[in-house]
Design a protein around this motif. Structure first.
Motif, short mmCIF file in Angstrom:
data_model
loop_
_atom_site.label_atom_id
_atom_site.label_comp_id
_atom_site.label_asym_id
_atom_site.label_seq_id
_atom_site.Cartn_x
_atom_site.Cartn_y
_atom_site.Cartn_z
N ASN A 88 0.81 -1.22 0.00
CA ASN A 88 0.00 0.00 0.00
C ASN A 88 0.85 1.28 0.00
OD1 ASN A 88 -2.17 1.68 0.06
ND2 ASN A 88 -2.95 0.99 2.05
N SER A 89 1.66 1.47 -1.03
CA SER A 89 2.47 2.70 -1.08
C SER A 89 2.92 3.00 -2.50
CB SER A 89 3.70 2.55 -0.18
OG SER A 89 4.55 1.54 -0.68
N HIS A 90 3.14 4.29 -2.74
CA HIS A 90 3.73 4.74 -4.01
C HIS A 90 4.31 6.13 -3.81
CE1 HIS A 90 0.60 7.71 -5.08
NE2 HIS A 90 -0.22 6.91 -4.43
N GLY A 91 5.10 6.57 -4.77
CA GLY A 91 5.68 7.91 -4.69
C GLY A 91 6.87 8.04 -5.60
N VAL A 92 7.11 9.26 -6.10
CA VAL A 92 8.19 9.44 -7.08
C VAL A 92 9.59 9.39 -6.45
CG1 VAL A 92 6.97 10.60 -8.97
CG2 VAL A 92 7.78 11.96 -7.04
N LEU A 93 9.77 10.03 -5.27
CA LEU A 93 11.08 10.00 -4.62
C LEU A 93 11.10 8.98 -3.48
CD1 LEU A 93 11.94 13.81 -4.36
CD2 LEU A 93 12.83 12.16 -6.00
N PHE A 94 10.02 8.97 -2.70
CA PHE A 94 9.87 8.01 -1.60
C PHE A 94 8.48 7.41 -1.74
CE2 PHE A 94 12.22 11.74 -0.04
CZ PHE A 94 13.44 11.16 0.24
N ARG A 95 8.34 6.16 -1.35
CA ARG A 95 6.99 5.57 -1.37
C ARG A 95 6.28 5.92 -0.07
NH1 ARG A 95 8.90 0.28 -4.54
NH2 ARG A 95 8.36 1.02 -6.63
N HIS A 151 6.68 5.10 -17.57
CA HIS A 151 7.55 4.04 -17.04
C HIS A 151 7.54 4.01 -15.53
CE1 HIS A 151 9.76 7.72 -17.71
NE2 HIS A 151 10.70 7.35 -16.87
N TYR A 152 7.37 5.19 -14.91
CA TYR A 152 7.26 5.24 -13.44
C TYR A 152 5.91 4.68 -12.99
CZ TYR A 152 5.51 7.56 -9.24
OH TYR A 152 4.88 7.84 -8.07
N ASP A 153 4.84 5.08 -13.68
CA ASP A 153 3.51 4.55 -13.35
C ASP A 153 3.54 3.03 -13.37
OD1 ASP A 153 2.80 7.21 -13.47
OD2 ASP A 153 1.25 6.98 -15.01
N ARG A 154 4.19 2.49 -14.36
CA ARG A 154 4.25 1.04 -14.53
C ARG A 154 4.90 0.40 -13.30
NH1 ARG A 154 8.44 -2.08 -18.41
NH2 ARG A 154 7.33 -4.06 -18.60
N GLY A 155 6.01 0.97 -12.88
CA GLY A 155 6.72 0.43 -11.71
C GLY A 155 5.89 0.51 -10.45
N GLU A 156 5.17 1.63 -10.27
CA GLU A 156 4.38 1.81 -9.05
C GLU A 156 3.14 0.91 -9.05
OE1 GLU A 156 7.15 3.24 -7.95
OE2 GLU A 156 5.79 4.03 -6.43
N ILE A 157 2.55 0.72 -10.22
CA ILE A 157 1.41 -0.21 -10.31
C ILE A 157 1.88 -1.62 -9.98
CG2 ILE A 157 -0.30 -1.24 -11.88
CD1 ILE A 157 -0.17 1.52 -13.43
N PHE A 181 7.22 -6.21 -13.31
CA PHE A 181 7.18 -5.14 -14.32
C PHE A 181 6.59 -5.67 -15.63
CE2 PHE A 181 10.35 -1.52 -13.39
CZ PHE A 181 9.84 -1.40 -12.11
N SER A 182 7.03 -6.87 -16.00
CA SER A 182 6.65 -7.42 -17.31
C SER A 182 5.17 -7.76 -17.38
CB SER A 182 7.49 -8.66 -17.62
OG SER A 182 7.30 -9.62 -16.59
#
Lengths: 421, 155
Positions: free
Chosen positions: A75-82, A210-216, A224-225
């Motif tokens: 339950n976390s996401h974020g560009v610099l820190f989750r 590409h960031y959205d993909r990683g956070e999802i 990732f794949s």
């Protein structure tokens, strides 16, 4: 050198589709059998979620499911820190998402969202970053920082005592700027579905696929794949689509229901679900000699990061680097801070921290000029960067520095003293 | 449900609409005319502009039932790749298109102005386009494109 490309006009390839209304934005894509999801957001700026009762909402015909924090694998996401929850159990700002309802139609989903009962323990909130910096205020992200100071950038150049000794005129002022919303014209919208390979496909408008993909992938516990993010026509962004808004929530709903999930923010929901421009409090003390040469600058810049880090570190770094403006100042002391509060979170927006400081340093220039008795143009001509100048951060400018040409263009305006006279 | 009859892009339709259904919903969801965009839902942004009986309206502020008996033009009814409307041609050539979300509404407001007035002044262009917001702030090129389209059309 002659070229058929440089200096010639190019028709952008997406222009024709847009003038005919053919271009697909995320709100324009649909799949058979899709359901609609609507987010339930906290009305409190700081609270613990004690319980969520979705019985009433579930009893409404056409409601498929209601998901909460316990349904999110990571339950976390974020560009610099989750540091941002997908669905919050602990609320740090008004608008934090706490639950999402999926239903057969948008109308049912919106009606059901109103029937979800969330019980909160409301906590004291802090809205003033200067107050939030004090040790008495409990940190909003104790795992990330021991206080609410997320970031401090000091810049030191020369010798301040010598600088002030040379200053015949000193102007000391406070400046402040407010929250600004990007208000990109297309509100957030997403279509998420599990494809025939079992992969999660998320169609959305984003600056950062590409960031959205990683956070999802992270939040849903997928590789990732197994995640594909398709960027449709973006519909304006200006920094406001660098963070996650609805992407993970839609994907979560699609994963649980195995139905295509459509989400579309209203304009009001859009205001709650993306970052803002950092409000900044700027304390400026600028010294010049009586012939109009800058000799010293002391600046303290406090940026309101709001509830989550987003890009605050990069933004307040840029504020610090730009705090002296395009002017040579031999003695400089700058301190820039990013501070957590319970305000809406702040992130990227056009200028990325450089825009706010303009208000402070250019106002200081005008005030100094008036006190010295020279024109706003003259004081700038005497201090602006040229090739070979050294900036406050010690960078020697060797490339193109055509500020003299810029000033020449606006000289008549500046000589009049701006719009005021 | 309410039965309404209307003409959209020169084609007659009979639709059964909800009493609370907005014109934009009927156009997008019932007729699949997705070029009409919703930016704010409260008549501020103009992204949902359509031409209704010769006047531009925000289709988010018009109930579908109110459109009974009316003649409507959406962006899908203006020009095509083989024969673009002078406004569309000018928008593309001048570079008046950025994110594109405001573009259909802008094109319709400009077209409706030129339908009524082939030699608009800059002030008249400004007034005609004042209901359409562009958050990319590309106004200068948009106004220039309308001016060029007017000059082309007047020839």
């Amino acid at each position: 050198m002659k070229s058929s490309v440089i200096g010639s006009r190019v028709v952008r390839e997406d222009a024709w589709g847009k003038v005919f209304g053919q271009t697909k934005f995320p709100a324009d894509v649909n799949l058979p059998g899709q359901i609609y999801a609507v987010v339930i957001r906290s009305p409190h700026p700081h609270a613990k979620v004690l319980g969520i009762n979705s019985e009433k909402a579930m009893s409404l015909e056409g409601v498929v499911t209601v998901l909460t924090a316990k349904d999110v694998p990571n339950n976390s996401h974020g560009v610099l820190f989750r540091d941002q929850p997908v669905l919050a159990e602990y609320v740090r700002m008004v608008g934090d998402p706490v639950a999402v309802v999926g239903a057969e139609t948008e109308e049912i989903a919106r009606a059901a969202a109103k029937l979800v009962v969330v019980e909160y323990e409301v906590l004291p909130a802090v809205f003033d970053p200067e107050e939030a910096m004090t040790p008495a205020v409990l940190p909003l992200h104790p795992n990330l920082r021991p206080t609410n100071v997320l970031y401090h950038m000091p810049i030191r150049r020369g010798n301040m005592e010598e600088g002030w000794a040379k200053a015949d005129i000193v102007i000391e002022k406070e400046y402040s700027t407010q929250h600004v919303d990007h208000a990109f014209l297309q509100p957030e919208a997403v279509l998420a579905y599990v494809d025939e390979r079992g992969h999660m496909v998320v169609q959305t408008a984003t600056q950062y696929a590409h960031y959205d993909r990683g956070e999802i992938a992270h939040a849903l516990g997928l590789r990732f794949s197994q995640v594909q993010v398709k960027t449709l026509a973006v519909g304006g962004a200006f920094g406001g689509r660098e963070d996650i808004s609805l992407q993970i929530i839609a994907a979560l709903m699609a994963r649980y229901t195995l139905r295509p999930v459509k989400m579309e923010n209203t304009r009001e929901e859009s205001f709650y679900s993306h970052s803002k421009r950092h409000p900044m409090k700027m304390y400026y003390k600028t010294g010049a000699t009586k012939d109009g040469k800058l000799v010293a600058l002391e600046a303290k810049i406090i940026g309101d990061a709001g509830a989550y880090a987003s890009w605050s570190i990069n933004v307040l770094r840029k504020s610090a680097v730009h705090a002296s403006g395009p002017y040579v100042i031999p003695n400089v002391s700058i301190d820039s801070y990013a501070v957590f509060t319970n305000n809406p979170y702040a992130g990227a927006m056009r200028g990325f921290g450089a825009a706010q400081t303009v208000l402070a340093y250019e106002s200081q220039m005008d005030l100094l000029a008036r006190k010295i008795g020279i024109s706003p143009l003259e004081i700038r001509l005497r201090n602006h960067f040229k090739v070979g100048s050294t900036t406050a951060t010690g960078q020697v400018l060797t490339g193109s520095v055509p500020l003299d040409q810029c000033l020449a263009k606006i000289a008549p305006y500046l000589e009049r003293g701006g719009d005021s006279q | 449900m309410i039965e309404i009859n209307l003409v959209v892009n020169e084609k007659p339709y009979t639709l059964n609409v909800e009493p609370s259904e907005r014109l934009i919903d009927a156009l997008r969801n019932r007729l699949g005319l997705l070029g009409t965009k919703e930016g704010c839902g409260e008549g501020e942004c103009g992204a949902c502009t359509v031409i209704m009986d010769g006047k531009t309206v925000n289709s988010c502020l018009v109930l579908a039932a109110q459109a009974n008996g009316s003649v409507i033009t959406t962006i899908e009814g203006v020009g095509n790749r083989r024969s673009p409307h002078p406004v569309q041609k000018a928008f593309v050539e001048v570079g008046a298109v950025q994110c594109g979300f405001c573009t259909p509404g802008m094109v319709l407001s400009a077209k409706n102005l030129l339908d009524r007035n082939l030699k608009p002044s800059e002030t008249e262009i400004g007034i005609a386009m004042s209901g359409n917001l562009c958050r990319c702030t590309g106004y200068d090129k948009i106004l220039r494109a309308v001016k060029i389209a007017a000059e082309e059309g007047a020839k």
